[in-house]
Design a protein around this motif. Structure first.
Motif, PDB file in Angstrom:
ATOM      1  N   TYR A   1      -1.580   6.467  -4.062  1.00  0.00           N
ATOM      2  CA  TYR A   1       0.314   6.021  -4.069  1.00  0.00           C
ATOM      3  C   TYR A   1      -0.421   4.161  -4.559  1.00  0.00           C
ATOM      4  CZ  TYR A   1       0.767   8.470   0.175  1.00  0.00           C
ATOM      5  OH  TYR A   1       0.531  10.057   0.686  1.00  0.00           O
TER       6      TYR A   1
ATOM      7  N   HIS B   1       6.955   4.641   0.415  1.00  0.00           N
ATOM      8  CA  HIS B   1       5.898   5.584  -0.974  1.00  0.00           C
ATOM      9  C   HIS B   1       5.381   6.989  -1.418  1.00  0.00           C
ATOM     10  CE1 HIS B   1       5.938   1.045  -1.125  1.00  0.00           C
ATOM     11  NE2 HIS B   1       5.656   0.621   0.374  1.00  0.00           N
ATOM     12  N   ARG B   2       5.972   7.373  -1.925  1.00  0.00           N
ATOM     13  CA  ARG B   2       5.386   8.846  -2.427  1.00  0.00           C
ATOM     14  C   ARG B   2       4.047   8.465  -3.797  1.00  0.00           C
ATOM     15  NH1 ARG B   2       7.933   9.485   1.240  1.00  0.00           N
ATOM     16  NH2 ARG B   2       9.614  10.445   2.168  1.00  0.00           N
ATOM     17  N   PRO B   3       3.486   9.417  -3.224  1.00  0.00           N
ATOM     18  CA  PRO B   3       2.064  10.399  -3.763  1.00  0.00           C
ATOM     19  C   PRO B   3       2.588  10.496  -4.958  1.00  0.00           C
ATOM     20  CG  PRO B   3       2.007  11.577  -1.667  1.00  0.00           C
ATOM     21  CD  PRO B   3       3.411  11.670  -1.597  1.00  0.00           C
ATOM     22  N   ARG B   4       1.602   9.419  -6.253  1.00  0.00           N
ATOM     23  CA  ARG B   4       1.872   9.233  -7.746  1.00  0.00           C
ATOM     24  C   ARG B   4       1.053  10.230  -8.598  1.00  0.00           C
ATOM     25  NH1 ARG B   4       5.305   4.574  -8.957  1.00  0.00           N
ATOM     26  NH2 ARG B   4       4.714   5.183 -11.218  1.00  0.00           N
TER      27      ARG B   4
END
Length: 238
Positions: A23, A199-202
């Motif tokens: 993240y 927040h989301r994984p990137r």
């Protein structure tokens, strides 16, 4: 926060085979998350400090096979690096490969004057398709890491003060915090906290983003959005 020793952390969660989720946060976002960490979360303490310096050198072939395989998200790919842990003064040669269903497998060996660590790397050539003599250093990366051990089976690292450099330039002073969770197939409590805050994984690789930002002519298929949102290129020498 209560602290945990390195011996306790590795005994409970070696996490050499795991699912990684990364993240990207701004400093102000991380300040909020500190307040909301799950009860019972402990922080790694070494030598009286909970903030630990890391120095990493990444290696690749002359044709940048490691980078290009990652940028194009090829199923069979690997990453090789040397890493020094400033808190303990220890250094390792580390090999990361992708296992089934996106699982990351990390193996490592201590570095000493004998040079046997490169022979160890060669013993894995059936998996990497590459030998040590074909590799050279292509990127250096330093940062400060704080490691969190929540009450579930997961783990999280928080990286700040990130800097990258190679022969063409350097990147530093970015308002960037990288949070990486490490767990089994089930997301950890800290993953769920990050999701709760939006927040989301990137798609993020310190190696991939650093290489792409410092070498704009390279394809960056996998990290276009991350580069556009968070990275600026500063050339320091030709």
């Amino acid at each position: 926060m209560e602290t945990i020793t390195l011996e306790e952390l590795t005994a409970d969660h070696a996490m050499m085979t795991r699912v990684d989720r990364k993240y990207l946060l701004r400093t102000r976002d991380m300040e909020q998350l500190w307040e909301d960490l799950p009860g019972g979360t402990r922080v790694l303490e070494i030598g009286g400090s909970v903030h630990h310096g890391y120095e990493t050198t990444y290696y690749d072939t002359a044709s940048l096979d490691c980078y290009l395989d990652a940028a194009r998200k090829r199923r069979r790919r690997f990453k090789v690096r040397t890493r020094t842990y400033q808190s303990t003064g220890t250094s390792f040669l580390e090999l990361k490969t992708k296992g089934p269903r996106g699982v990351t497998v990390k193996e490592r060996i201590p570095i000493d004057a004998s040079g046997d660590h490169w022979a160890w790397f060669d013993s894995h050539c059936s998996r990497t398709g590459c030998r040590a003599g074909e590799l050279g250093p292509v990127l250096e990366n330093t940062y400060t890491r704080t490691t969190l051990s929540p009450p579930d089976a997961g783990r999280a690292t928080v990286d700040t003060n990130l800097e990258w450099r190679n022969r063409t330039g350097e990147l530093s002073g970015l308002d960037l915090v990288i949070v990486e969770t490490k767990s089994g197939a089930t997301p950890s409590l800290i993953d769920r906290l990050l999701w709760h805050h939006g927040h989301r994984p990137r798609r993020l690789s310190k190696f991939g983003c650093g290489m792409a930002a410092l070498n704009p002519d390279l394809p960056a298929n996998n990290w276009h959005r991350t580069l556009a949102d968070h990275f600026e290129r500063t050339t320091t020498h030709a």
